[in-house]
Design an enzyme around this catalytic site. Sequence first.
Site, PDB file in Angstrom:
ATOM      1  N   SER A 101      -5.796  -8.412  -4.697  1.00 28.76           N
ATOM      2  CA  SER A 101      -4.372  -8.504  -4.984  1.00 28.76           C
ATOM      3  C   SER A 101      -3.621  -9.512  -4.103  1.00 28.76           C
ATOM      4  CB  SER A 101      -3.720  -7.127  -4.844  1.00 28.76           C
ATOM      5  OG  SER A 101      -4.011  -6.575  -3.581  1.00 28.76           O
ATOM      6  N   ASP A 142       5.769  -5.175   0.001  1.00 24.09           N
ATOM      7  CA  ASP A 142       5.827  -3.907  -0.735  1.00 24.09           C
ATOM      8  C   ASP A 142       5.041  -2.783  -0.073  1.00 24.09           C
ATOM      9  OD1 ASP A 142       3.227  -4.676  -1.163  1.00 24.09           O
ATOM     10  OD2 ASP A 142       3.400  -4.939  -3.336  1.00 24.09           O
ATOM     11  N   HIS A 173       1.180  -5.653   0.353  1.00 28.50           N
ATOM     12  CA  HIS A 173       1.148  -7.111   0.237  1.00 28.50           C
ATOM     13  C   HIS A 173       2.284  -7.728   1.038  1.00 28.50           C
ATOM     14  CE1 HIS A 173      -0.450  -5.047  -3.327  1.00 28.50           C
ATOM     15  NE2 HIS A 173      -1.491  -5.784  -3.012  1.00 28.50           N
TER      16      HIS A 173
END
Length: 373
Positions: free
Chosen positions: A34, A341, A344
């Site tokens: 991610s 977040d 990340h």
Amino acid sequence: MDLTLVLSILFLSCLHGVSSDPRYFTSLFTLGDSYIDAGNFVIMAARMVPPVPVWHDKPPYGMTFFGYPTGRLSDGRIITDFIAEQFGLPLLQASLLNISDVSKGVDFAVGGATAIDVDFYERNKLVQFKLLNNSLSVQLGWLEELKPSICKAKKGCRGCFSKALFFVGEFGVNDYNFVWSAGKTEDEVMSHVPIVVENIVRAVERLINGGAIHVLVPGNPPNGCSPTILTLRSSLNQTGNYDYMGCLSDINRVAMHHNSMLNASIGALRGKYPHARIMFADFYEPIITLLQSPNQSGDVNADALRACCGGGGEYNWNASAICGMPGATACNDPSTFVSWDGVHYTEATYRYIAEGWLHGPFADPPILSEMGH
Ligand SMILES: *[C@@H]1O[C@H](CO)[C@@H](O)[C@H](O)[C@H]1NC(C)=O
Ligand SMILES: *[C@@H]1O[C@H](CO)[C@@H](O)[C@H](O)[C@H]1NC(C)=O
Ligand SMILES: *[C@@H]1O[C@H](CO)[C@@H](O)[C@H](O)[C@H]1NC(C)=O
Ligand SMILES: *[C@@H]1O[C@H](CO)[C@@H](O)[C@H](O)[C@H]1NC(C)=O
Ligand SMILES: *[C@@H]1O[C@H](CO)[C@@H](O)[C@H](O)[C@H]1NC(C)=O
Ligand SMILES: *[C@@H]1O[C@H](CO)[C@@H](O)[C@H](O)[C@H]1NC(C)=O
């Protein structure tokens, strides 16, 4: 014209292109999770039956740069975007979009991806849910499938990958998270490190055997400083488990062990493939440096371990109001936060890391360093 002359001109021009201007890459291909996913997870999750819920396809994702959510897990650009910009390449698109022109690069990374194949985690009951089939070897398969399209337009030189830059990672964070979440001890998670590193090393070798020359391999970030992990594990707050910054020492020890094993293995690979340029990229120190940087008024940044976007709580990470969900809000200035977040990072963090990988000191060798020594 004499064929030998034509061939030698062709050969020299290829050689020239490769060796005299190392600062020039004509394409960028990225495998990972991610941290560098440009939208694959959103596409893959929607195809699952039933679809996997996704929150990062909603505002405020993308608020700083694109102005709308792109499937990247940040407020703006991610590391690979800054690398692409450096070489005048288009910002990468997700491979699952099936774009027609892949000659300048494509992103195969998918959120949640592991270095070890997903059936390992399912078979050993380390996870209680169905994983997306997005591991490193699956992503390599996608790249190899796409190779004819990538190489179509690039006849002549010694392999169409010779002026391409490859990213292999970050991988490992999800592998270790699954094992930690299954309630395993630090020793048990540590014992998982060699096989994770071996899978990454094997992937790098597979790329080099397929013609890759420039391969960047990022290590793990200090996941023990992640607002999400800090929140989820706060019930395990035991004396000595937090370091001087307030990060979880056991989680970070595994990340550091992973990084030193990976760095050592890459050293060995360089000996085995002297024609290749394998770069180890440090994803750990730049984050620590940012977490320890004073805030704009020159004070210790009391918010360093808080996420910019979240739904409240000590670290501004709330499982019922994750960034993108109703109830979560973003900070006014994401550039003053390290974490976007909870897992990340902000665009500002990613820019700082990309600079450190391009110019040093956070990559060995830096992407922009001269080759050949
Ligand atoms: C991309 O191509 C694959 C295989 O050809 C197909 O299954 C998939 O639906 C396509 N994806 C999109 C977004 O068009
Ligand atoms: C994942 O995809 C690969 C390649 O398509 C396939 O060989 C493998 O069986 C799949 N694994 C699972 C668990 O679906
Ligand atoms: C851990 O627990 C102690 C005592 O309950 C508390 O004083 C301390 O602030 C906690 N540390 C963190 C980082 O939450
Ligand atoms: C990687 O290993 C080399 C020695 O091979 C060492 O000089 C370097 O500091 C290590 N880098 C990191 C980030 O651990
Ligand atoms: C810097 O941090 C201190 C506390 O550590 C806080 O009082 C101050 O408001 C912060 N300044 C800015 C500009 O964020
Ligand atoms: C977490 O989010 C829920 C839903 O918005 C909210 O009711 C709750 O108060 C939040 N918790 C904290 C600690 O802010």
